[in-house]
Design a protein around this motif. Structure first.
Motif, mmCIF file in Angstrom:
data_model
loop_
_atom_site.group_PDB
_atom_site.id
_atom_site.type_symbol
_atom_site.label_atom_id
_atom_site.label_comp_id
_atom_site.label_asym_id
_atom_site.label_seq_id
_atom_site.Cartn_x
_atom_site.Cartn_y
_atom_site.Cartn_z
ATOM 1 N N ARG A 156 0.853 -1.201 0.000
ATOM 2 C CA ARG A 156 0.000 0.000 0.000
ATOM 3 C C ARG A 156 0.887 1.248 0.000
ATOM 4 N N VAL A 213 -9.185 2.792 -4.109
ATOM 5 C CA VAL A 213 -9.413 1.577 -3.309
ATOM 6 C C VAL A 213 -10.119 1.952 -2.007
ATOM 7 N N THR A 248 -1.614 -1.078 -4.021
ATOM 8 C CA THR A 248 -2.848 -0.281 -3.891
ATOM 9 C C THR A 248 -2.451 1.117 -3.410
#
Ligand code: NDP
Length: 498
Positions: free
Chosen positions: A293, A379, A396
Motif C-alpha cells: 500500500r 481503493v 494499492t
C-alpha cells in the motif's frame, strides 16, 4: 525432462540421508520454465517426523553439553562453506523460487551474516548477576537450551529464514527438526548439506520434507518438541500458536503483512519512488515486508501517480536468471492463481486498475508464471485488496489529507509487520514512529528487510511470541535459569516467603 535424469533427494535424520517411510516422493518445477523438473523429494509422513524428533532428542545431551564457543565453531565453518557455494546456492534459489539472481545472492549473504552474528553469541549469551537480599549469597542467571525445537519455514526465503532460526537455535544448544516449505525443498537440502559438512554431530539437526498438515503438525504435537519457530501465513501460524500454547510449548510465529508506505508532501519524491517500486515489485512482491500500500498526501498525489506509472512501465519482466530482469515469475502456479484472483477481485470491488493487471504471455513468458506489475487506485478501505495480503506484484494507492489521516489508513488493517514514511520533517517522522502499528518502522527507506543484529517481526496478526534475530533470538531459543548460592559458613534463619 525424463524421470530417470531427475535427482532424488532424501530426508536427513540422525546423520543419515534416508528415504521416507511412506515410500512416496514428489517433484518440484522451475517457475520460469514450468515443465522443467528440478528434483524429486520425499513425501514424508508422521512416522518420519517422529523419527527425526527421536534422533534430535538422542543428540540433545551431547550438544547441550558442548560449550557454546565450541558450538560456534560449526557455524563459522558453515559460513565458509556457504561462501564457497554461494553462487550455486543462489542459483538454486532462483531456479526453485523464481526470484532474480541478485536477490538470491543477497539472501545467501544475509544467511551468512546471521550465522556470523549467532556464532558471536557463543561467546556472549549473557546472563546477569545481581545482589541478593541475603548475606553470603550469590544470585545470577544462566541460559539453558529449550531442548528439541521444530523449525517450520515458508518458501519465499528458502535459505535466509531457515538460517535465521537454525543458527540461534544451534548456538543456544538446542537440537533441531527442520521442516521446509514443500515448494522449496531443494534449497533446504543444500542448507542441510552445509551444516553436515561443517561438522554438526549426527542428530543435532534433522531435515524432513513433506506436507505441513502431517509432518509439520506431528512436530507441533510431539511432546518431545519444546519450542516451535514458525514463519508463514497468518492462518497456519494462528493454528500452530493455539496448539502450541495448549501443550505449553514456547512458540514464535512470524506471519503475513500488508505493509504501507506513507508519502508526505515534503518528501524527496525521487527517493520515495525508488523505495516504493523496489518494495512493491522487487522479488515479485513475494516478501513478507513487501510494500502493498502507498498512502500519498493529497498535494503530490497526481505527480506521484504519473511518475509511479512511468517508472513501473520501464521494469523488465523475465526469468530471474537474466541479470537485467526486475520482476521475475511468481513462485508457483498456486501463487499465480491467487494473485490473479485478487486482481480480478479488485476490479469487481470497484477499484480502478490503472496499470498492469494481466498475466504476461507469448515466447518465454508462456513457460512461467508471469504477472505484470499492477497498480490500483480508488481503493476503499473495506475492499479485500485493501485488507488482505496478496503476496504478489500488486500495489494499492490511497490518498490522505494529512499525516494523521495517513496513519489511520495505515493502521486500518489487521497486520502490523513493516511500514515506512517518506518526509523531511522530523516532527512528523516522530509522530509517525510513535503511532504507526508495525513491528518495524522505516523513515525515508523502503519497507523491506532488516539487519541481522536487530529484532525482526510484527505486531497484531503479523507476529506473536518472541521477535527473531538479534539478542531476541537468543531469548527465544533459551530458558533463563535463576541460581542462588548460599556460601554462608553456618545455618541461618531463612526468610519465609514464596
Ligand atoms: P504457509 O503458512 O502455507 O506455510 C508455512 C510453513 O508451514 C510451510 O512449511 C508449510 O508446509 C507449513 N505448514 C502448513 N500447514 C501446517 C500445519 N498444519 N502444521 C504445521 N506446519 C504447517 O506459508 P507459505 O509457505 O505460503 O509462505 C508465505 C507466507 O509467509 C506469507 O503469508 C508471508 O507473509 C509469510 N512470511 C512471513 C514472514 C515474516 O517474517 N513475518 C517472512 C516471510 C514470509 P507446506 O509447505 O508443506 O504446506
Amino acid at each position: 525432462m525424463a524421470t530417470s535424469q531427475v535427482t532424488r533427494y532424501n530426508n536427513y535424520i540422525g546423520g543419515q540421508w534416508v528415504e521416507a517411510g511412506t515410500g512416496r516422493t514428489y517433484s518440484i518445477y522451475n517457475p520460469a520454465s514450468k515443465d522443467t523438473v528440478l528434483g524429486e523429494f520425499q513425501t514424508s509422513g508422521v512416522e518420519d517426523a517422529l523419527k527425526a524428533v527421536d534422533a534430535a532428542q538422542e543428540a540433545l545431551a551431547g550438544w547441550a553439553g558442548t560449550p557454546a564457543p565450541i558450538r560456534a565453531g560449526v557455524l563459522f565453518r558453515a559460513i565458509e562453506i556457504l561462501r564457497q557455494r554461494g553462487d550455486d546456492i543462489a542459483r538454486t534459489i532462483t531456479l526453485e523460487e523464481g526470484k532474480p539472481l541478485s536477490d538470491a545472492q543477497g539472501e545467501v549473504k544475509r544467511a551468512m551474516n546471521i550465522m556470523e552474528y549467532a556464532a558471536g553469541e557463543g561467546r556472549r549469551m549473557f546472563g546477569y548477576t545481581t545482589p541478593s537480599e541475603l548475606p553470603d549469597t550469590v544470585a545470577y542467571t544462566v541460559r539453558r537450551p529449550l531442548g528439541v525445537v521444530a523449525i517450520i519455514t515458508p518458501w519465499n526465503f528458502p535459505i535466509a529464514i531457515p538460517a535465521w532460526k537454525i543458527a540461534p537455535a544451534l548456538i543456544c544448544g538446542n537440537t533441531i527438526v527442520f521442516k521446509p516449505a514443500s515448494a522449496t525443498p531443494w534449497s533446504a537440502v543444500k542448507l542441510m548439506e552445509v551444516f553436515e559438512e561443517a561438522g554438526l554431530p549426527p542428530g543435532v539437526m534433522n531435515m524432513v520434507t513433506g506436507p505441513g498438515a502431517s509432518v509439520g503438525n506431528a512436530l507441533v504435537e510431539s511432546p518431545l518438541v519444546k519450542g516451535i519457530s514458525f514463519t508463514g501465513s497468518t492462518e497456519i501460524g494462528t493454528g500452530i500458536y493455539a496448539q502450541g500454547a495448549g501443550l505449553l510449548k514456547k512458540v514464535q510465529c512470524e506471519m503475513g503483512g500488508k505493509n504501507a508506505v506513507i508519502l508526505l508532501a515534503d518528501a524527496d519524491l525521487d527517493k520515495a519512488l525508488g523505495g516504493i517500486i523496489q518494495g512493491a515489485f522487487g522479488s515479485t512482491g513475494q516478501r513478507c515486508t513487501a510494500t502493498s500500500r502507498v498512502i500519498v498526501e493529497e498535494p503530490i498525489y497526481d505527480q506521484f501517480m504519473e511518475e509511479l506509472i512511468d517508472r513501473t512501465s520501464k521494469l523488465k519482466i523475465g526469468d530471474g536468471l537474466d541479470p537485467e530482469v526486475d520482476v521475475s515469475p511468481l513462485a508457483s502456479k498456486s501463487q499465480f492463481d491467487i494473485v490473479m484472483e485478487y486482481i480480478g477481485m479488485g476490479t469487481e470491488e470497484g477499484a480502478d486498475l490503472v496499470y498492469g493487471g494481466n498475466s504476461v504471455t507469448g515466447g518465454i513468458y508462456d513457460q512461467g508464471y508471469y504477472i505484470e506489475p499492477t497498480i490500483f487506485t480508488g481503493v476503499g478501505l473495506d475492499m479485500r485488496i485493501a485488507q488482505e495480503e496478496i503476496f504478489g506484484p500488486v500495489l494499492t494507492v490511497f490518498k490522505a489529507n494529512d499525516l494523521q489521516d495517513a496513519i489511520q489508513i495505515s493502521n486500518s488493517v489487521k497486520f502490523g509487520l513493516s511500514s515506512s514514511v517518506y518526509t523531511k520533517d522530523l516532527t512528523q517522522a516522530f509522530e509517525y514512529i510513535n503511532t504507526v502499528e508495525a513491528g518495524m518502522v522505516h523513515v525515508n527507506a523502503p519497507t523491506l528487510g532488516g539487519e541481522v543484529h536487530l529484532p525482526f517481526g510484527g505486531l497484531k496478526s503479523s507476529g506473536v511470541g518472541h521477535r527473531e534475530q538479534g539478542t531476541e533470538a537468543v531469548a527465544f531459543f533459551s530458558e533463563v535459569i535463576t541460581v542462588y548460592i548460599d556460601h554462608a559458613a553456618s545455618a541461618r534463619e531463612r526468610a519465609r516467603f514464596i
